[in-house]
Design a protein around this motif. Structure first.
Motif, mmCIF file in Angstrom:
data_model
loop_
_atom_site.group_PDB
_atom_site.id
_atom_site.type_symbol
_atom_site.label_atom_id
_atom_site.label_comp_id
_atom_site.label_asym_id
_atom_site.label_seq_id
_atom_site.Cartn_x
_atom_site.Cartn_y
_atom_site.Cartn_z
ATOM 1 N N ALA A 20 -18.948 -4.837 12.352
ATOM 2 C CA ALA A 20 -18.144 -4.904 13.574
ATOM 3 C C ALA A 20 -16.775 -5.438 13.156
ATOM 4 C CB ALA A 20 -18.796 -5.832 14.584
ATOM 5 N N ILE A 21 -15.741 -4.618 13.331
ATOM 6 C CA ILE A 21 -14.397 -4.967 12.878
ATOM 7 C C ILE A 21 -13.753 -5.899 13.897
ATOM 8 C CG2 ILE A 21 -12.158 -4.047 12.167
ATOM 9 C CD1 ILE A 21 -14.562 -3.110 10.434
ATOM 10 N N LEU A 22 -13.314 -7.073 13.437
ATOM 11 C CA LEU A 22 -12.688 -8.044 14.320
ATOM 12 C C LEU A 22 -11.167 -8.019 14.221
ATOM 13 C CD1 LEU A 22 -15.079 -11.049 13.659
ATOM 14 C CD2 LEU A 22 -15.221 -9.326 15.460
ATOM 15 N N ASP A 23 -10.637 -7.868 13.005
ATOM 16 C CA ASP A 23 -9.194 -7.894 12.798
ATOM 17 C C ASP A 23 -8.877 -7.123 11.522
ATOM 18 O OD1 ASP A 23 -6.589 -8.516 13.327
ATOM 19 O OD2 ASP A 23 -6.732 -10.638 12.774
ATOM 20 N N THR A 24 -7.672 -6.550 11.430
ATOM 21 C CA THR A 24 -7.290 -5.810 10.230
ATOM 22 C C THR A 24 -6.001 -6.375 9.647
ATOM 23 O OG1 THR A 24 -6.090 -4.145 11.496
ATOM 24 C CG2 THR A 24 -8.386 -3.662 10.964
ATOM 25 N N TYR A 25 -5.876 -6.238 8.334
ATOM 26 C CA TYR A 25 -4.714 -6.705 7.597
ATOM 27 C C TYR A 25 -4.302 -5.623 6.612
ATOM 28 C CZ TYR A 25 -6.280 -11.294 9.212
ATOM 29 O OH TYR A 25 -6.679 -12.340 9.990
ATOM 30 N N GLU A 26 -3.003 -5.566 6.297
ATOM 31 C CA GLU A 26 -2.515 -4.674 5.263
ATOM 32 C C GLU A 26 -2.114 -5.524 4.071
ATOM 33 O OE1 GLU A 26 0.351 -0.907 5.312
ATOM 34 O OE2 GLU A 26 1.466 -2.785 5.469
ATOM 35 N N ALA A 27 -2.623 -5.169 2.897
ATOM 36 C CA ALA A 27 -2.338 -5.943 1.689
ATOM 37 C C ALA A 27 -1.894 -5.020 0.572
ATOM 38 C CB ALA A 27 -3.586 -6.705 1.253
ATOM 39 N N GLY A 28 -0.981 -5.501 -0.244
ATOM 40 C CA GLY A 28 -0.601 -4.797 -1.453
ATOM 41 C C GLY A 28 -1.633 -5.068 -2.533
ATOM 42 N N VAL A 29 -1.608 -4.266 -3.589
ATOM 43 C CA VAL A 29 -2.576 -4.420 -4.676
ATOM 44 C C VAL A 29 -1.820 -4.518 -5.994
ATOM 45 C CG1 VAL A 29 -4.651 -3.469 -5.749
ATOM 46 C CG2 VAL A 29 -4.125 -2.904 -3.392
ATOM 47 N N ALA A 30 -2.161 -5.515 -6.815
ATOM 48 C CA ALA A 30 -1.564 -5.658 -8.145
ATOM 49 C C ALA A 30 -2.309 -4.720 -9.100
ATOM 50 C CB ALA A 30 -1.655 -7.100 -8.615
ATOM 51 N N LEU A 31 -1.626 -3.688 -9.582
ATOM 52 C CA LEU A 31 -2.238 -2.662 -10.425
ATOM 53 C C LEU A 31 -1.489 -2.522 -11.736
ATOM 54 C CD1 LEU A 31 -2.679 0.110 -7.715
ATOM 55 C CD2 LEU A 31 -4.466 -1.365 -8.605
ATOM 56 N N VAL A 32 -2.134 -1.890 -12.712
ATOM 57 C CA VAL A 32 -1.463 -1.517 -13.954
ATOM 58 C C VAL A 32 -1.115 -0.037 -13.882
ATOM 59 C CG1 VAL A 32 -2.569 -3.325 -15.329
ATOM 60 C CG2 VAL A 32 -3.643 -1.096 -15.138
ATOM 61 N N GLY A 33 -0.267 0.426 -14.788
ATOM 62 C CA GLY A 33 0.276 1.780 -14.727
ATOM 63 C C GLY A 33 -0.736 2.902 -14.679
ATOM 64 N N THR A 34 -1.772 2.826 -15.524
ATOM 65 C CA THR A 34 -2.737 3.925 -15.548
ATOM 66 C C THR A 34 -3.561 3.967 -14.262
ATOM 67 O OG1 THR A 34 -4.275 2.515 -16.779
ATOM 68 C CG2 THR A 34 -2.917 4.046 -18.059
ATOM 69 N N GLU A 35 -3.718 2.822 -13.587
ATOM 70 C CA GLU A 35 -4.435 2.818 -12.312
ATOM 71 C C GLU A 35 -3.641 3.575 -11.260
ATOM 72 O OE1 GLU A 35 -6.996 -1.282 -12.325
ATOM 73 O OE2 GLU A 35 -4.859 -1.446 -11.931
ATOM 74 N N VAL A 36 -2.346 3.363 -11.229
ATOM 75 C CA VAL A 36 -1.494 4.052 -10.255
ATOM 76 C C VAL A 36 -1.519 5.551 -10.509
ATOM 77 C CG1 VAL A 36 0.843 4.273 -9.350
ATOM 78 C CG2 VAL A 36 -0.029 2.026 -9.973
#
Length: 157
Positions: A20-36
């Motif tokens: 049951a979804i109560l609240d939502t947030y938008e977050a950035g993600v720390a990635l390395v180059g090959t992941e992107v």
């Protein structure tokens, strides 16, 4: 050329069924180059992913980003923990809410927003089996109602 708008990478379709979804947030993600680069190919799985708060930092665990095909020895580990980028006030609020109730952080979707990788996190409470059955029954009833209204509008029956 800079990307504009929002482009979906992966969604967690089971999350809305199991929680049951109560609240939502938008977050950035720390990635390395090959992941992107792998994400730009549209490859990611949020199926087993969840977020935790450790030492005042939010971490995304269980996210699977496969190795980049053209990568070399610099390739990333597919299931490594990735740091989520949130404001301090948001993190402190999440810690308080998670500690108070039996709530969890579940990733709903992952997408590119103006060229940057973002994750939509949900503060959620797990559903019991009877809640899931109730939701399925409600959805079926709503579907039947709209179907019947469509028939009446067309003059059938």
């Amino acid at each position: 050329m800079k990307e504009k708008g929002r482009k979906a990478i992966a969604t967690n379709r089971k999350a809305r069924h199991n929680y049951a979804i109560l609240d939502t947030y938008e977050a950035g993600v720390a990635l390395v180059g090959t992941e992107v680069k792998s994400l730009r190919d549209g490859k990611a799985s949020l199926a087993d992913a969840f977020a935790t708060v450790d030492n005042g930092e939010v971490w995304l665990r269980g996210l699977h980003i496969p190795e980049y095909g053209n990568g070399s020895w610099t390739n990333h580990a597919p299931r490594r923990s990735r740091k989520l980028l949130l404001h301090r006030k948001e993190i402190d609020g999440l810690v308080g809410k998670i500690r108070d109730g039996n709530l969890t952080l579940v990733p709903l979707s992952m997408y590119f927003n103006d060229g940057k990788v973002k994750v939509e996190l949900a503060l959620a409470r797990g559903k019991q089996a009877h809640d899931k059955r109730h939701d399925l029954a409600k959805r079926d009833a709503d579907r039947e109602i709209t179907r019947e209204l469509g028939r009446r509008a067309k003059g059938i029956r």
